[in-house]
Write a protein that holds these residues in place. Structure first.
Motif, PDB file in Angstrom:
ATOM      1  N   GLN A 156      -4.104   2.839   7.068  1.00 34.86           N
ATOM      2  CA  GLN A 156      -2.955   2.456   6.254  1.00 34.86           C
ATOM      3  C   GLN A 156      -1.795   2.012   7.133  1.00 34.86           C
ATOM      4  OE1 GLN A 156      -0.604   5.482   4.182  1.00 34.86           O
ATOM      5  NE2 GLN A 156      -0.761   4.278   2.291  1.00 34.86           N
ATOM      6  N   GLY A 212       0.787  -1.228   0.000  1.00 36.18           N
ATOM      7  CA  GLY A 212       0.000   0.000   0.000  1.00 36.18           C
ATOM      8  C   GLY A 212       0.814   1.270   0.000  1.00 36.18           C
ATOM      9  N   GLN A 228      -2.184  -1.491   8.373  1.00 29.04           N
ATOM     10  CA  GLN A 228      -1.975  -2.509   7.355  1.00 29.04           C
ATOM     11  C   GLN A 228      -0.491  -2.658   6.982  1.00 29.04           C
ATOM     12  OE1 GLN A 228      -4.683  -2.243   3.906  1.00 29.04           O
ATOM     13  NE2 GLN A 228      -5.978  -0.885   5.092  1.00 29.04           N
ATOM     14  N   LYS A 248      -4.016  -8.650   6.019  1.00 28.25           N
ATOM     15  CA  LYS A 248      -4.832  -7.612   6.659  1.00 28.25           C
ATOM     16  C   LYS A 248      -5.161  -6.529   5.645  1.00 28.25           C
ATOM     17  CE  LYS A 248      -4.959  -4.388  10.574  1.00 28.25           C
ATOM     18  NZ  LYS A 248      -6.315  -4.828  10.984  1.00 28.25           N
ATOM     19  N   THR A 249      -6.444  -6.353   5.359  1.00 32.36           N
ATOM     20  CA  THR A 249      -6.883  -5.369   4.359  1.00 32.36           C
ATOM     21  C   THR A 249      -7.832  -4.344   4.948  1.00 32.36           C
ATOM     22  OG1 THR A 249      -8.682  -6.866   3.692  1.00 32.36           O
ATOM     23  CG2 THR A 249      -6.598  -7.001   2.456  1.00 32.36           C
ATOM     24  N   THR A 250      -8.039  -4.366   6.250  1.00 35.47           N
ATOM     25  CA  THR A 250      -8.927  -3.400   6.897  1.00 35.47           C
ATOM     26  C   THR A 250      -8.129  -2.529   7.857  1.00 35.47           C
ATOM     27  OG1 THR A 250      -9.442  -4.984   8.666  1.00 35.47           O
ATOM     28  CG2 THR A 250     -10.887  -4.967   6.737  1.00 35.47           C
TER      29      THR A 250
END
Length: 375
Positions: free
Chosen positions: A225, A159, A228, A220-222
Motif C-alpha cells: 500500500q 487507496g 502505491q 501503479k496497482t501492485t
C-alpha cells in the motif's frame, strides 16, 4: 490605505490567510470526522461567517471610501488610525485627497461602465488587463484547485481510508501555509515572476512535472500500500510547494498594481471575475473528467495546462518588480509587438544560455524599460 513600504507584503497576506482558511477547513474535517451525519452542522457552527462579521467591527473604514462620500472628517480620523503619527496621517490623507481630485478631473463624469470599457479599449490599460487576466487564469490552469476541492476524494481513490484521506488533506493544507510564509519574508526574490534576472516562472514547468508524475503514479496497482500511495502523495505535496512559492501569492499582488488608479476598481473586478469563473468551471468539470479521461488523464490534462500558462505568462505578463507607479505606466505603454520582440530576441536567448547551458558569463540584457527610455 497601507504605507508604500509594506503595501506589497500586506497584499501577500491575502494568500496567507486564504491558505490558512483552507487549512482550518481541513482541521474542521478531522475534528468532526467521528460525529456521524451531524458533522456538517458542527462545521458550519464553528467556522461561520459570524466570525468574519465580528472581526469587521474592528477594522477602520477605508479613508478613500469616506473621501468619495464627502465624509472628509471621518476619513481623516480613519487615516490617523492607520498611521503611526497624526502628522503622517495628515500628510497621507492630503496626498490622497489631491490625487482623488485629479482623478475626478480626468474622469469628467464618466460612469463605472465607461471606465470598465476602458480596460478593453485603451491600449495601456488593455495591456495591463492582459497581464492581470493571464495570472488569474494561470492560477486555475495550474490545477491547484483540483487538489483543494477534491483532495480527500483523490487520496481515497489511491487507496487511503476515509480517515487517512482526511489526514493527508490536512498535510496538504499545512504545506500550503508553511511554504506561503517565505513569500512574505523574501518577497523581493519571489516576485521575480516573469522576464527577470532570477526566473520565478520556472515553477510552472516544475508544477507540470510533479502533477504529471502524480497522475502517472496512480497507474501503479501492485506492491504494498505504501508503494502505491506514497509516490502520489509525495508528488502532490511537491506540486503544492512549487505553487505556494510561485503562482500562489503573485496573482492578486500583480493584478492590484498594474492598473491606473482610476481604473483599478474595474480592473480588479474583472480580474477576480476571471479567477472565480474559471474556479467554478474547474470544480464542475473535474469529476466528469476523471470519469471520461481517468484520474491519470485528468492530471495529465492539467499538467499540460501548466505549460500553456507558462507560455501565456511569457507573452503577456510584464515585469513590475520595484517599479514606481510612473514606471509601471511606461512599461504598459510599450507596444505588445516591441515587448514580444524583446522577450524572444533578447531575454529568451540570454535565459537559455544562462540557465539551460549554465553559461555564467552570458551578459544579461538591459531591462526593456531602460532600452525604451534610451531611445
Amino acid at each position: 490605505m497601507a504605507p508604500a513600504r509594506i503595501r506589497g507584503a500586506l497584499v501577500m497576506f491575502w494568500q496567507l490567510w486564504v491558505v490558512a482558511g483552507i487549512f482550518l477547513g481541513f482541521c474542521a474535517n478531522v475534528i468532526v470526522k467521528d460525529t456521524g451525519r451531524i458533522s456538517w452542522r458542527l462545521q458550519a457552527s464553528r467556522y461561520s461567517s459570524l466570525d468574519v462579521k465580528l472581526g469587521i467591527w474592528f477594522c477602520p473604514e477605508s479613508p478613500r471610501w469616506l473621501m468619495k462620500n464627502k465624509r472628509n472628517a471621518q476619513g481623516f480620523k480613519s487615516m490617523n488610525t492607520l498611521r503611526a503619527h497624526p502628522i503622517i496621517g495628515a500628510r497621507d490623507y492630503y496626498y490622497s485627497y489631491v490625487l482623488y481630485q485629479e482623478e475626478l478631473a480626468l474622469v469628467r463624469g464618466d460612469s463605472y461602465f465607461t471606465r470598465m470599457r476602458d480596460i478593453f479599449t485603451v491600449p495601456r490599460i488593455r495591456r495591463a488587463n492582459y497581464g492581470a487576466s493571464t495570472v488569474m487564469i494561470a492560477q486555475q490552469m495550474c490545477g491547484i484547485n483540483i487538489i483543494s476541492f477534491y483532495s480527500s476524494t483523490i487520496f481515497r481513490n489511491v487507496g487511503y481510508t476515509a480517515t487517512q484521506a482526511l489526514y493527508a488533506s490536512l498535510g496538504y493544507g499545512a504545506i500550503q501555509v508553511v511554504f506561503t510564509i517565505p513569500t512574505l519574508l523574501r518577497s523581493k526574490l519571489i516576485l521575480n515572476f516573469a522576464s527577470s534576472s532570477t526566473p520565478r516562472d520556472d515553477t510552472f514547468p516544475l508544477m507540470c512535472i510533479f502533477l504529471l508524475a502524480a497522475g502517472l503514479s496512480l497507474l501503479k496497482t501492485t506492491g504494498s500500500q505504501g508503494a502505491q500511495i506514497g509516490p502520489v502523495v509525495l508528488f502532490v505535496y511537491l506540486f503544492t510547494i512549487m505553487y505556494s512559492l510561485g503562482e500562489g501569492p503573485v496573482a492578486f499582488q500583480y493584478s492590484a498594481e498594474v492598473f491606473p488608479t482610476i481604473q483599478r476598481e474595474q480592473g480588479m473586478s474583472w480580474a477576480i471575475f476571471i479567477n472565480n469563473t474559471f474556479a467554478g468551471i474547474l470544480s464542475l468539470t473535474f469529476p466528469r473528467m476523471t470519469e471520461v479521461m481517468t484520474p491519470t488523464g485528468a492530471f495529465g490534462f492539467y499538467a499540460g495546462l501548466n505549460l500553456i500558462a507558462w507560455f501565456m505568462i511569457f507573452c503577456f505578463v510584464r515585469e513590475t518588480k520595484q517599479l514606481t507607479l510612473e514606471e509601471i505606466d511606461q512599461v504598459f505603454n510599450i507596444p505588445t509587438k516591441t515587448f514580444l520582440a524583446y522577450e524572444t530576441k533578447q531575454w529568451l536567448p540570454w535565459f537559455i544560455k544562462r540557465y539551460v547551458f549554465f553559461n555564467k558569463s552570458a551578459e544579461r540584457p538591459a531591462p526593456l524599460l531602460e532600452k525604451v527610455q534610451e531611445e
